[in-house]
Scaffold this motif. Structure first.
Motif, mmCIF file in Angstrom:
data_model
loop_
_atom_site.group_PDB
_atom_site.id
_atom_site.type_symbol
_atom_site.label_atom_id
_atom_site.label_comp_id
_atom_site.label_asym_id
_atom_site.label_seq_id
_atom_site.Cartn_x
_atom_site.Cartn_y
_atom_site.Cartn_z
ATOM 1 N N MET A 1 1.178 -1.401 0.041
ATOM 2 C CA MET A 1 0.436 -0.265 -0.081
ATOM 3 C C MET A 1 1.064 1.797 0.066
ATOM 4 O O MET A 1 0.836 2.073 -0.462
ATOM 5 C CB MET A 1 -0.622 0.069 1.319
ATOM 6 N N LYS A 2 2.137 1.440 0.461
ATOM 7 C CA LYS A 2 2.610 2.051 0.708
ATOM 8 C C LYS A 2 2.839 2.488 -0.874
ATOM 9 O O LYS A 2 3.391 3.804 -0.587
ATOM 10 C CB LYS A 2 4.382 2.234 1.408
ATOM 11 N N ASP A 3 3.654 1.426 -1.569
ATOM 12 C CA ASP A 3 4.071 1.648 -2.535
ATOM 13 C C ASP A 3 3.337 2.475 -3.331
ATOM 14 O O ASP A 3 3.085 3.699 -4.481
ATOM 15 C CB ASP A 3 4.532 0.779 -2.898
ATOM 16 N N TYR A 4 1.920 1.844 -2.960
ATOM 17 C CA TYR A 4 0.824 2.502 -4.305
ATOM 18 C C TYR A 4 0.550 4.355 -4.254
ATOM 19 O O TYR A 4 0.306 4.968 -4.446
ATOM 20 C CB TYR A 4 -0.387 1.901 -3.865
ATOM 21 N N TRP A 5 0.977 4.420 -2.476
ATOM 22 C CA TRP A 5 0.721 5.384 -2.225
ATOM 23 C C TRP A 5 2.021 6.598 -2.251
ATOM 24 O O TRP A 5 1.517 8.060 -2.890
ATOM 25 C CB TRP A 5 0.616 5.966 -0.479
ATOM 26 N N ASN A 6 2.874 6.167 -2.195
ATOM 27 C CA ASN A 6 4.560 6.991 -3.050
ATOM 28 C C ASN A 6 4.290 6.825 -4.074
ATOM 29 O O ASN A 6 4.843 8.264 -5.036
ATOM 30 C CB ASN A 6 5.684 6.079 -2.582
ATOM 31 N N LYS A 7 3.759 6.161 -5.770
ATOM 32 C CA LYS A 7 3.534 6.813 -6.884
ATOM 33 C C LYS A 7 2.639 7.708 -7.025
ATOM 34 O O LYS A 7 2.473 7.986 -7.889
ATOM 35 C CB LYS A 7 3.174 5.601 -7.270
ATOM 36 N N LEU A 8 1.479 8.062 -6.360
ATOM 37 C CA LEU A 8 0.341 9.047 -6.660
ATOM 38 C C LEU A 8 1.137 10.317 -6.813
ATOM 39 O O LEU A 8 1.852 11.556 -5.566
ATOM 40 C CB LEU A 8 -0.389 8.988 -5.613
ATOM 41 N N SER A 9 0.282 11.249 -7.528
ATOM 42 C CA SER A 9 1.334 12.788 -7.367
ATOM 43 C C SER A 9 -0.108 13.268 -6.071
ATOM 44 O O SER A 9 -0.956 12.802 -5.774
ATOM 45 C CB SER A 9 0.161 13.272 -9.178
ATOM 46 N N PHE A 10 0.488 14.659 -6.473
ATOM 47 C CA PHE A 10 0.021 15.371 -4.452
ATOM 48 C C PHE A 10 -1.668 14.981 -5.463
ATOM 49 O O PHE A 10 -2.120 15.421 -4.322
ATOM 50 C CB PHE A 10 0.425 16.216 -4.325
ATOM 51 N N GLY A 11 -2.099 16.017 -6.571
ATOM 52 C CA GLY A 11 -3.423 16.393 -7.146
ATOM 53 C C GLY A 11 -4.152 14.902 -6.218
ATOM 54 O O GLY A 11 -5.011 15.076 -5.715
ATOM 55 N N GLU A 12 -3.199 13.166 -7.105
ATOM 56 C CA GLU A 12 -4.294 12.388 -7.025
ATOM 57 C C GLU A 12 -4.268 11.636 -5.262
ATOM 58 O O GLU A 12 -4.944 11.212 -5.169
ATOM 59 C CB GLU A 12 -3.615 11.332 -7.968
#
Length: 119
Positions: A1-12
């Motif tokens: 889940m951390k990997d997914y969160w880190n891949k998101l941009s600020f807007g996402e």
């Protein structure tokens, strides 16, 4: 889940947080309004939770709007195809017009030449 969160941009990330909060508020609303309601239908009565009635109304309105939008877009598509046909016909007329004018001009020159020869 951390990997997914880190891949998101600020807007996402902001969108994800916003929709998570909205979902939580909707869930709280549904739980608070889970009272049973006597719904009088034409042929009888039914006990239905208020939340279910709201969801049915929401989806019914959404379906109605989608159908209306679809019908409107079909009507616009027909009008667009008709106008494209009209445009093609007009272009063809304009393309043929110079040829007709050239023939008329040549005919006029021949007539002028013939009248000069006679005089």
């Amino acid at each position: 889940m951390k990997d997914y969160w880190n891949k998101l941009s600020f807007g996402e990330k902001a969108k994800l947080i916003f929709f998570a909060i909205c979902g939580l508020l909707i869930l709280i609303f549904a739980l608070l309004n889970w009272k049973m309601y006597n719904l009088n239908l034409i042929f009888g009565k039914v006990k239905v939770p208020v939340t279910i009635l709201i969801l049915i109304s929401m989806f019914g309105g959404y379906a109605y709007a989608r159908i209306y939008s679809w019908m409107k877009s079909r009507q616009q598509d027909k009008e667009i195809s008709y106008l494209k046909g009209e445009l093609a016909a007009t272009r063809e007329k304009l393309r043929q017009q110079p040829e007709a004018l050239q023939k008329q001009y040549k005919k006029q020159l021949e007539e002028d030449n013939n009248s000069e020869e006679e005089a």
